[in-house]
Design an enzyme around this catalytic site. Structure first.
Site, PDB file in Angstrom:
ATOM      1  N   ALA A  19      32.640  40.143  43.795  1.00 20.79           N
ATOM      2  CA  ALA A  19      31.933  39.482  44.828  1.00 20.79           C
ATOM      3  C   ALA A  19      31.124  38.217  44.160  1.00 20.79           C
ATOM      4  O   ALA A  19      30.400  37.283  45.160  1.00 20.79           O
ATOM      5  CB  ALA A  19      31.202  39.929  45.745  1.00 20.79           C
ATOM      6  N   ARG A  24      29.448  29.383  37.429  1.00 15.84           N
ATOM      7  CA  ARG A  24      29.262  28.549  35.852  1.00 15.84           C
ATOM      8  C   ARG A  24      30.797  28.479  35.522  1.00 15.84           C
ATOM      9  O   ARG A  24      30.727  27.732  34.337  1.00 15.84           O
ATOM     10  CB  ARG A  24      28.527  29.519  35.054  1.00 15.84           C
ATOM     11  CG  ARG A  24      27.049  29.443  35.229  1.00 15.84           C
ATOM     12  CD  ARG A  24      26.301  29.886  34.062  1.00 15.84           C
ATOM     13  NE  ARG A  24      26.140  31.333  34.031  1.00 15.84           N
ATOM     14  CZ  ARG A  24      26.295  31.946  32.843  1.00 15.84           C
ATOM     15  NH1 ARG A  24      26.548  31.363  31.768  1.00 15.84           N
ATOM     16  NH2 ARG A  24      26.165  33.187  32.886  1.00 15.84           N
ATOM     17  N   GLY A  89      23.630  42.347  45.505  1.00 15.04           N
ATOM     18  CA  GLY A  89      23.207  43.297  44.374  1.00 15.04           C
ATOM     19  C   GLY A  89      24.728  44.174  44.238  1.00 15.04           C
ATOM     20  O   GLY A  89      25.511  44.340  45.144  1.00 15.04           O
ATOM     21  N   ASN A 180      23.686  48.865  29.367  1.00 19.77           N
ATOM     22  CA  ASN A 180      24.489  49.140  30.273  1.00 19.77           C
ATOM     23  C   ASN A 180      25.837  48.100  30.513  1.00 19.77           C
ATOM     24  O   ASN A 180      25.513  47.144  30.537  1.00 19.77           O
ATOM     25  CB  ASN A 180      23.861  49.232  31.927  1.00 19.77           C
ATOM     26  CG  ASN A 180      24.911  49.496  32.946  1.00 19.77           C
ATOM     27  OD1 ASN A 180      25.804  49.778  32.826  1.00 19.77           O
ATOM     28  ND2 ASN A 180      24.449  48.946  34.034  1.00 19.77           N
ATOM     29  N   LYS A 344      66.982  27.190  31.504  1.00 13.09           N
ATOM     30  CA  LYS A 344      66.419  27.673  32.800  1.00 13.09           C
ATOM     31  C   LYS A 344      67.424  28.478  33.763  1.00 13.09           C
ATOM     32  O   LYS A 344      68.670  27.861  33.876  1.00 13.09           O
ATOM     33  CB  LYS A 344      65.720  26.847  33.560  1.00 13.09           C
ATOM     34  CG  LYS A 344      65.241  27.119  34.725  1.00 13.09           C
ATOM     35  CD  LYS A 344      65.120  26.457  36.209  1.00 13.09           C
ATOM     36  CE  LYS A 344      66.526  26.722  36.514  1.00 13.09           C
ATOM     37  NZ  LYS A 344      66.500  26.061  38.081  1.00 13.09           N
ATOM     38  N   ASN A 370      80.519  25.737  22.573  1.00 15.81           N
ATOM     39  CA  ASN A 370      79.607  24.788  21.879  1.00 15.81           C
ATOM     40  C   ASN A 370      79.269  23.683  22.768  1.00 15.81           C
ATOM     41  O   ASN A 370      79.904  23.333  23.601  1.00 15.81           O
ATOM     42  CB  ASN A 370      80.300  24.366  20.797  1.00 15.81           C
ATOM     43  CG  ASN A 370      79.544  23.308  20.014  1.00 15.81           C
ATOM     44  OD1 ASN A 370      78.608  24.043  18.924  1.00 15.81           O
ATOM     45  ND2 ASN A 370      79.166  22.085  20.223  1.00 15.81           N
ATOM     46  N   TYR A 380      70.921  19.828  40.427  1.00 16.19           N
ATOM     47  CA  TYR A 380      69.758  19.721  41.448  1.00 16.19           C
ATOM     48  C   TYR A 380      70.404  18.357  42.383  1.00 16.19           C
ATOM     49  O   TYR A 380      70.457  17.349  41.553  1.00 16.19           O
ATOM     50  CB  TYR A 380      68.532  19.559  41.043  1.00 16.19           C
ATOM     51  CG  TYR A 380      67.560  19.712  42.361  1.00 16.19           C
ATOM     52  CD1 TYR A 380      67.562  20.505  43.101  1.00 16.19           C
ATOM     53  CD2 TYR A 380      66.559  18.515  42.081  1.00 16.19           C
ATOM     54  CE1 TYR A 380      66.635  20.516  44.088  1.00 16.19           C
ATOM     55  CE2 TYR A 380      65.334  18.690  43.094  1.00 16.19           C
ATOM     56  CZ  TYR A 380      65.596  19.465  44.271  1.00 16.19           C
ATOM     57  OH  TYR A 380      64.648  19.247  45.221  1.00 16.19           O
TER      58      TYR A 380
HETATM   59  C1  UD1 Z   1      24.858  44.165  35.729  1.00 12.00           C
HETATM   60  C2  UD1 Z   1      23.737  45.454  35.588  1.00 12.00           C
HETATM   61  C3  UD1 Z   1      23.142  45.496  34.396  1.00 12.00           C
HETATM   62  C4  UD1 Z   1      24.384  45.313  33.288  1.00 12.00           C
HETATM   63  C5  UD1 Z   1      25.173  44.219  33.397  1.00 12.00           C
HETATM   64  C6  UD1 Z   1      26.519  44.256  32.304  1.00 12.00           C
HETATM   65  C7  UD1 Z   1      23.032  45.906  37.767  1.00 12.00           C
HETATM   66  C8  UD1 Z   1      21.892  45.851  38.635  1.00 12.00           C
HETATM   67  N1  UD1 Z   1      22.907  45.570  36.640  1.00 12.00           N
HETATM   68  O1  UD1 Z   1      23.789  43.047  35.632  1.00 12.00           O
HETATM   69  O2  UD1 Z   1      22.439  46.833  33.974  1.00 12.00           O
HETATM   70  O3  UD1 Z   1      23.819  45.535  31.844  1.00 12.00           O
HETATM   71  O4  UD1 Z   1      25.680  44.008  34.753  1.00 12.00           O
HETATM   72  O5  UD1 Z   1      27.058  43.083  32.402  1.00 12.00           O
HETATM   73  O6  UD1 Z   1      23.930  46.532  38.177  1.00 12.00           O
HETATM   74  N2  UD1 Z   1      28.687  41.738  42.013  1.00 12.00           N
HETATM   75  C9  UD1 Z   1      29.083  41.683  43.256  1.00 12.00           C
HETATM   76  N3  UD1 Z   1      28.393  41.632  44.287  1.00 12.00           N
HETATM   77  C10 UD1 Z   1      26.917  41.499  44.026  1.00 12.00           C
HETATM   78  C11 UD1 Z   1      26.366  41.339  42.625  1.00 12.00           C
HETATM   79  C12 UD1 Z   1      27.451  41.390  41.685  1.00 12.00           C
HETATM   80  O7  UD1 Z   1      30.297  41.839  43.583  1.00 12.00           O
HETATM   81  O8  UD1 Z   1      26.108  41.174  45.020  1.00 12.00           O
HETATM   82  C13 UD1 Z   1      29.589  41.715  40.828  1.00 12.00           C
HETATM   83  C14 UD1 Z   1      29.808  40.360  39.830  1.00 12.00           C
HETATM   84  O9  UD1 Z   1      30.709  39.442  40.604  1.00 12.00           O
HETATM   85  C15 UD1 Z   1      29.813  40.969  38.781  1.00 12.00           C
HETATM   86  C16 UD1 Z   1      29.346  42.241  38.671  1.00 12.00           C
HETATM   87  O10 UD1 Z   1      29.183  42.711  39.781  1.00 12.00           O
HETATM   88  O11 UD1 Z   1      31.242  40.990  38.437  1.00 12.00           O
HETATM   89  C17 UD1 Z   1      28.145  42.198  37.708  1.00 12.00           C
HETATM   90  O12 UD1 Z   1      27.116  41.409  38.504  1.00 12.00           O
HETATM   91  P1  UD1 Z   1      26.173  40.446  37.804  1.00 12.00           P
HETATM   92  O13 UD1 Z   1      25.188  39.632  38.626  1.00 12.00           O
HETATM   93  O14 UD1 Z   1      26.699  39.765  36.565  1.00 12.00           O
HETATM   94  O15 UD1 Z   1      25.062  41.566  37.336  1.00 12.00           O
HETATM   95  P2  UD1 Z   1      23.944  41.429  35.875  1.00 12.00           P
HETATM   96  O16 UD1 Z   1      22.760  40.790  36.472  1.00 12.00           O
HETATM   97  O17 UD1 Z   1      24.656  40.961  34.718  1.00 12.00           O
END
Ligand code: UD1
Ligand code: MG
Length: 457
Positions: A19, A24, A89, A180, A344, A370, A380
């Protein structure tokens, strides 16, 4: 409360987080629909989940990217998608999958759709940790530069105590290099129960998935950290990171191909797709691209600068240099496809040859036939595609246009430059060209006239 100790092999579900905004990438294509080795990042994550034996897979997508949801639905069905709106989050994202996982009591693994190098082999040990009694298992790695990663705070007994996000960490915690990776395994009922207790009282005002670790410890449950190589945890946030992931994947794949007996004098110039099958005993010359869907049998040679997609190449066949095999190209045993030949949806029988400058689309070429230079299967008509058939041992003269639908009989021949619009019987010669006219001395008279005109004052 949920029982943290599951039976030896509990059912598995995977929740794939997708999500994020992906801004970027600077691209109108959503981040997870970009491709690695010819497969979208989302498909890489789904394939990994399937390799892990997940009986339920839920993709959490944002409301901002309907294409991601549509892609997931197409692959997995309506029930496999949860929309997180707005994204608050990682913990909030996993909670969005709760309804889709209603009634599921096995193990859930949370993965990210943007970490394509974390394959099933890297994730599988989390299940082993669960079987050994850990209520939760978290994938970690030693970071060269821990930067913004969440830090794994280990306890004296070797278990994981909690995860502290970089923004929350004090100086001592920031010095921890064990980080993590983002993948976590837990029994579904426990995971959702813990997530229900997670708040957003933190620096980012987000619901952190990582908080479930400390909450589990607060209940006296064991949490294990399982380590993987940092390179596997590479998250794709930009085109440059995607290219880095691709380069790592390709390097591995080339290594595997060489180890399996594929000869590649310049492996760094050969590009594989996720599903390429090249058997040992194949020679792949420099600058060859395998797009998805290619199988090359032992004893075949793929010469330099060839591009293959959706093609089957049998033993003894020679393809290229500069050949293009498109989907449905079937190159028989010992057949040759030479420079600037495009095939193709067409089959070349054993020993058939099309060595120079030809387009063979929607047809079949019999064994040993050949195909001369410049031959075109005119498949086509602007609306529909039509079929061309060339019989065994036939000889299609250079620059013949075969206007499909049309059939050239076995052992038949066509004269160079002919436009063949009607079927040709076995053993016949078909010729379609104006009679040659010759005017003796005409060229020299023409030249003399021109030179005379030029020398006039
Ligand atoms: C997260 C971890 C962190 C870890 C890191 C590894 C948490 C709070 N932190 O941080 O400990 O070291 O990944 O890369 O989990 N996403 C959603 N919905 C949201 C937020 C994120 O689907 O609301 C998805 C993002 O698309 C992505 C993944 O979750 O694929 C991680 O999100 P990101 O924002 O990159 O987390 P980090 O802050 O890097
Ligand atoms: Mg991240």
């Amino acid at each position: 409360m949920a029982d943290p100790a599951p039976p030896a092999a509990s059912a598995r579900a995977v929740v794939i987080l997708a999500a994020g905004q992906g801004t970027r990438m600077c691209s109108p294509t959503p981040k997870v629909l970009h491709r690695l080795a010819g497969r979208t990042l989302l498909d890489v994550a789904i394939d990994t989940a399937q390799t892990l034996g997940a009986e339920r897979i839920v993709v959490v997508a944002g409301a901002h990217s309907p294409l991601v949801a549509a892609h997931a639905v197409k692959r997995l069905g309506e029930g496999a998608i949860s929309i997180q709106n707005p994204p608050l989050g990682t913990g909030h994202a996993v909670r969005a999958a709760e309804t889709a996982l209603a009634g599921f009591t096995g193990d859930v693994v949370v993965t990210y759709a943007d970490t394509p190098l974390l394959d099933a082999a890297a994730v599988e040990p989390l299940f082993a940790a669960r079987r050994s009694g850990a209520a939760l298992a978290v994938l970690g790695f030693e970071a060269a530069d821990p930067g913004a990663y969440g830090r794994l705070v280990m306890e004296a007994g070797g278990g994981l105590g909690r995860i502290v996000e970089a923004k929350e960490a004090d100086a001592a915690e920031r010095a921890i290099r064990l980080c993590n990776a983002g993948v976590i395994a837990a029994p579904a009922p426990l995971l959702f129960e813990l997530l229900g207790e997670v708040t957003n009282a933190n620096a980012k005002a987000e619901y952190y998935l990582t908080d479930v670790v400390g909450l589990a410890r607060g209940r006296g449950l064991q949490v294990a950290a399982v380590l993987t190589d940092e390179v596997r945890t590479l998250g794709v946030n930009s085109q440059a990171e995607l290219a880095t992931a691709e380069a790592y994947w390709q390097a591995n794949r080339r290594h595997e191909a060489l180890a399996a007996g594929v000869s590649m004098p310049a492996p760094d110039t050969v590009i594989f797709a996720h599903d390429t099958v090249v058997e040992g005993g194949v020679l792949v010359e420099p600058h060859v691209v395998f797009a998805p869907g290619v199988k090359v049998r032992s004893g075949a040679v793929i010469r330099a600068f060839s591009h293959l997609e959706g093609a089957d190449v049998q033993t003894g066949a020679i393809v290229g240099p500069y050949a293009r095999l498109r989907p449905g190209a079937q190159i028989g045993e010992g057949a040759h496809v030479g420079n600037f030949v495009e095939v193709k949806n067409a089959t070349l029988g054993a020993g058939a040859k099309a060595n120079h400058l030809a387009y063979l689309g929607d047809g079949e070429v019999g064994a040993r036939a050949n195909i001369g230079a410049g031959v075109i299967f005119c498949n086509y008509d602007g609306f529909d595609k039509h079929h061309t058939s060339v019989g065994e041992d036939a000889f299609v003269g250079s620059d013949t246009a075969l206007v499909a639908p049309v059939r050239i009989g076995a052992r038949a021949m066509t004269g160079s430059g002919s436009v063949i619009t009607r079927d040709v019987a076995d053993d016949a010669l078909a010729l379609e060209r104006g009679p040659q006219v010759e005017k003796p001395g005409w060229a020299s008279r023409f030249r003399a006239r021109k030179l005379a005109a030029r020398s006039k004052p």
